[in-house]
Motif scaffolding. Sequence first.
Motif, PDB file in Angstrom:
ATOM      1  N   SER A  24       0.799  -1.198  -0.140  1.00  0.00           N
ATOM      2  CA  SER A  24      -0.220  -0.268   0.108  1.00  0.00           C
ATOM      3  C   SER A  24       0.856   1.313   0.043  1.00  0.00           C
ATOM      4  O   SER A  24       1.781   1.361   0.598  1.00  0.00           O
ATOM      5  CB  SER A  24      -0.628  -0.085   1.183  1.00  0.00           C
ATOM      6  N   ARG A  25      -0.216   2.659  -0.332  1.00  0.00           N
ATOM      7  CA  ARG A  25       1.052   3.376  -0.175  1.00  0.00           C
ATOM      8  C   ARG A  25       1.296   3.378   1.057  1.00  0.00           C
ATOM      9  O   ARG A  25       2.530   4.340   1.135  1.00  0.00           O
ATOM     10  CB  ARG A  25       0.118   4.635  -0.417  1.00  0.00           C
ATOM     11  N   GLU A  26       0.725   3.856   2.045  1.00  0.00           N
ATOM     12  CA  GLU A  26       1.118   4.204   3.717  1.00  0.00           C
ATOM     13  C   GLU A  26       3.209   3.271   3.772  1.00  0.00           C
ATOM     14  O   GLU A  26       3.772   3.373   5.149  1.00  0.00           O
ATOM     15  CB  GLU A  26       0.140   3.564   4.534  1.00  0.00           C
ATOM     16  N   GLU A  27       2.371   1.828   3.368  1.00  0.00           N
ATOM     17  CA  GLU A  27       4.226   0.843   3.870  1.00  0.00           C
ATOM     18  C   GLU A  27       5.125   1.336   2.593  1.00  0.00           C
ATOM     19  O   GLU A  27       6.286   1.642   3.151  1.00  0.00           O
ATOM     20  CB  GLU A  27       3.635  -0.841   2.913  1.00  0.00           C
ATOM     21  N   GLU A  28       4.504   1.968   1.699  1.00  0.00           N
ATOM     22  CA  GLU A  28       5.876   2.329   0.891  1.00  0.00           C
ATOM     23  C   GLU A  28       6.006   3.153   1.517  1.00  0.00           C
ATOM     24  O   GLU A  28       8.195   3.526   2.621  1.00  0.00           O
ATOM     25  CB  GLU A  28       5.374   2.734  -0.720  1.00  0.00           C
ATOM     26  N   LEU A  29       5.578   4.057   1.804  1.00  0.00           N
ATOM     27  CA  LEU A  29       6.177   5.866   2.823  1.00  0.00           C
ATOM     28  C   LEU A  29       7.026   5.059   4.342  1.00  0.00           C
ATOM     29  O   LEU A  29       8.018   6.275   4.554  1.00  0.00           O
ATOM     30  CB  LEU A  29       5.101   6.201   2.743  1.00  0.00           C
ATOM     31  N   ASP A  30       6.572   3.889   5.001  1.00  0.00           N
ATOM     32  CA  ASP A  30       7.108   3.618   5.930  1.00  0.00           C
ATOM     33  C   ASP A  30       8.233   2.769   5.473  1.00  0.00           C
ATOM     34  O   ASP A  30       9.496   3.668   6.439  1.00  0.00           O
ATOM     35  CB  ASP A  30       6.092   2.233   6.017  1.00  0.00           C
ATOM     36  N   ILE A  31       8.709   2.736   4.088  1.00  0.00           N
ATOM     37  CA  ILE A  31      10.023   1.943   3.833  1.00  0.00           C
ATOM     38  C   ILE A  31      11.006   3.161   3.565  1.00  0.00           C
ATOM     39  O   ILE A  31      12.338   3.514   4.292  1.00  0.00           O
ATOM     40  CB  ILE A  31       9.712   1.018   2.715  1.00  0.00           C
ATOM     41  N   GLN A  32      10.033   4.239   3.094  1.00  0.00           N
ATOM     42  CA  GLN A  32      11.173   5.171   2.476  1.00  0.00           C
ATOM     43  C   GLN A  32      11.501   6.444   3.517  1.00  0.00           C
ATOM     44  O   GLN A  32      12.266   6.944   3.984  1.00  0.00           O
ATOM     45  CB  GLN A  32      10.030   6.691   2.160  1.00  0.00           C
ATOM     46  N   LEU A  33      10.796   6.584   5.096  1.00  0.00           N
ATOM     47  CA  LEU A  33      11.699   6.856   5.520  1.00  0.00           C
ATOM     48  C   LEU A  33      11.963   6.390   6.874  1.00  0.00           C
ATOM     49  O   LEU A  33      12.879   7.482   7.333  1.00  0.00           O
ATOM     50  CB  LEU A  33       9.527   7.444   7.477  1.00  0.00           C
ATOM     51  N   ALA A  34      11.346   5.603   6.844  1.00  0.00           N
ATOM     52  CA  ALA A  34      12.650   4.366   7.740  1.00  0.00           C
ATOM     53  C   ALA A  34      14.015   4.273   7.330  1.00  0.00           C
ATOM     54  O   ALA A  34      14.914   4.699   7.542  1.00  0.00           O
ATOM     55  CB  ALA A  34      12.383   2.766   8.223  1.00  0.00           C
ATOM     56  N   ALA A  59      19.598  12.549  19.952  1.00  0.00           N
ATOM     57  CA  ALA A  59      18.863  12.399  18.311  1.00  0.00           C
ATOM     58  C   ALA A  59      18.928  11.031  18.183  1.00  0.00           C
ATOM     59  O   ALA A  59      18.119  10.171  17.685  1.00  0.00           O
ATOM     60  CB  ALA A  59      19.895  13.486  17.627  1.00  0.00           C
ATOM     61  N   ALA A  60      20.087   9.606  18.414  1.00  0.00           N
ATOM     62  CA  ALA A  60      20.420   8.900  17.220  1.00  0.00           C
ATOM     63  C   ALA A  60      19.888   7.944  18.756  1.00  0.00           C
ATOM     64  O   ALA A  60      19.037   7.257  17.895  1.00  0.00           O
ATOM     65  CB  ALA A  60      22.106   8.568  17.946  1.00  0.00           C
ATOM     66  N   GLN A  61      19.549   8.022  19.936  1.00  0.00           N
ATOM     67  CA  GLN A  61      18.395   6.853  20.486  1.00  0.00           C
ATOM     68  C   GLN A  61      17.273   7.309  20.068  1.00  0.00           C
ATOM     69  O   GLN A  61      16.778   6.466  19.837  1.00  0.00           O
ATOM     70  CB  GLN A  61      19.081   7.014  21.793  1.00  0.00           C
ATOM     71  N   ARG A  62      16.754   8.756  19.629  1.00  0.00           N
ATOM     72  CA  ARG A  62      15.563   8.659  19.530  1.00  0.00           C
ATOM     73  C   ARG A  62      15.156   7.820  18.073  1.00  0.00           C
ATOM     74  O   ARG A  62      13.520   7.596  17.148  1.00  0.00           O
ATOM     75  CB  ARG A  62      14.711   9.860  19.716  1.00  0.00           C
ATOM     76  N   LEU A  63      16.665   8.699  17.142  1.00  0.00           N
ATOM     77  CA  LEU A  63      16.167   7.994  15.717  1.00  0.00           C
ATOM     78  C   LEU A  63      16.052   6.729  15.530  1.00  0.00           C
ATOM     79  O   LEU A  63      15.304   5.874  14.686  1.00  0.00           O
ATOM     80  CB  LEU A  63      17.473   8.683  15.082  1.00  0.00           C
ATOM     81  N   ALA A  64      16.495   6.123  16.221  1.00  0.00           N
ATOM     82  CA  ALA A  64      17.127   4.407  16.638  1.00  0.00           C
ATOM     83  C   ALA A  64      15.840   4.120  16.963  1.00  0.00           C
ATOM     84  O   ALA A  64      15.312   3.245  16.261  1.00  0.00           O
ATOM     85  CB  ALA A  64      17.550   4.311  17.597  1.00  0.00           C
ATOM     86  N   ASP A  65      15.129   4.194  17.891  1.00  0.00           N
ATOM     87  CA  ASP A  65      13.804   4.311  18.050  1.00  0.00           C
ATOM     88  C   ASP A  65      12.613   4.145  17.227  1.00  0.00           C
ATOM     89  O   ASP A  65      11.691   3.122  16.762  1.00  0.00           O
ATOM     90  CB  ASP A  65      13.008   4.947  19.588  1.00  0.00           C
ATOM     91  N   ARG A  66      13.114   5.949  16.308  1.00  0.00           N
ATOM     92  CA  ARG A  66      11.611   5.530  15.805  1.00  0.00           C
ATOM     93  C   ARG A  66      11.524   4.345  14.447  1.00  0.00           C
ATOM     94  O   ARG A  66      10.771   3.996  13.979  1.00  0.00           O
ATOM     95  CB  ARG A  66      12.133   7.293  15.491  1.00  0.00           C
ATOM     96  N   VAL A  67      12.564   3.940  14.058  1.00  0.00           N
ATOM     97  CA  VAL A  67      12.961   2.865  12.927  1.00  0.00           C
ATOM     98  C   VAL A  67      12.912   1.993  13.466  1.00  0.00           C
ATOM     99  O   VAL A  67      12.647   1.044  12.845  1.00  0.00           O
ATOM    100  CB  VAL A  67      14.994   3.205  12.625  1.00  0.00           C
ATOM    101  N   ALA A 105      13.081  13.335   5.255  1.00  0.00           N
ATOM    102  CA  ALA A 105      13.048  12.516   6.666  1.00  0.00           C
ATOM    103  C   ALA A 105      11.239  13.503   6.456  1.00  0.00           C
ATOM    104  O   ALA A 105      10.418  13.036   6.906  1.00  0.00           O
ATOM    105  CB  ALA A 105      13.199  12.133   7.502  1.00  0.00           C
ATOM    106  N   LEU A 106      11.533  14.820   7.011  1.00  0.00           N
ATOM    107  CA  LEU A 106      10.659  16.170   6.578  1.00  0.00           C
ATOM    108  C   LEU A 106       8.936  15.625   5.929  1.00  0.00           C
ATOM    109  O   LEU A 106       7.743  15.279   6.211  1.00  0.00           O
ATOM    110  CB  LEU A 106      10.710  17.078   7.366  1.00  0.00           C
ATOM    111  N   VAL A 107       9.563  15.600   4.824  1.00  0.00           N
ATOM    112  CA  VAL A 107       8.743  15.495   3.833  1.00  0.00           C
ATOM    113  C   VAL A 107       7.961  14.304   3.874  1.00  0.00           C
ATOM    114  O   VAL A 107       6.634  14.127   3.493  1.00  0.00           O
ATOM    115  CB  VAL A 107       9.403  15.694   2.040  1.00  0.00           C
ATOM    116  N   VAL A 108       8.582  13.268   3.988  1.00  0.00           N
ATOM    117  CA  VAL A 108       7.674  11.497   3.825  1.00  0.00           C
ATOM    118  C   VAL A 108       7.228  11.366   4.671  1.00  0.00           C
ATOM    119  O   VAL A 108       6.166  10.671   4.998  1.00  0.00           O
ATOM    120  CB  VAL A 108       8.823  10.702   3.748  1.00  0.00           C
ATOM    121  N   ALA A 109       7.343  12.002   5.989  1.00  0.00           N
ATOM    122  CA  ALA A 109       7.061  12.000   7.319  1.00  0.00           C
ATOM    123  C   ALA A 109       5.614  12.859   7.242  1.00  0.00           C
ATOM    124  O   ALA A 109       4.752  12.110   7.878  1.00  0.00           O
ATOM    125  CB  ALA A 109       7.641  12.227   8.800  1.00  0.00           C
TER     126      ALA A 109
END
Length: 136
Positions: A24-34, A59-67, A105-109
Amino acid sequence: MYEPIRTKSVHTMTEPGPGVPHRSREEELDIQLAGHLTALLTVTDELRALAPAPALDDAAQRLADRVTRLRAGRAPLRAAPTTTSATPAHITALHQRAHTLAGRALVVATSRGDATATALAAERLESHAAALGIGG
């Protein structure tokens, strides 16, 4: 006078077979954002090694958690920094790269409607812009 066409046109779209993955579009956006956040994490780890700062550690910890959340619990691979010393020009280049990645990342998020990732990307964008001495 004319014989009717008995076969399908070569321009007719065929249905993909059962082995073709559908996302789905959402899955593709998840992949791009990750992907963008993982790249940003890599540059952040490089900056942490060259110019340690508590804000970069956070920041590194928060990025890793989000990914990890975007990848359904799979933690991102973390690369070892390529060097232990760098020139100011190298640090500036890393901040520029991080600024670019945070913008992507901001655009995709935003497109995905992920408020947490949008806030994180915007924060990183502002942080790297400040390090570069640019507005935004």
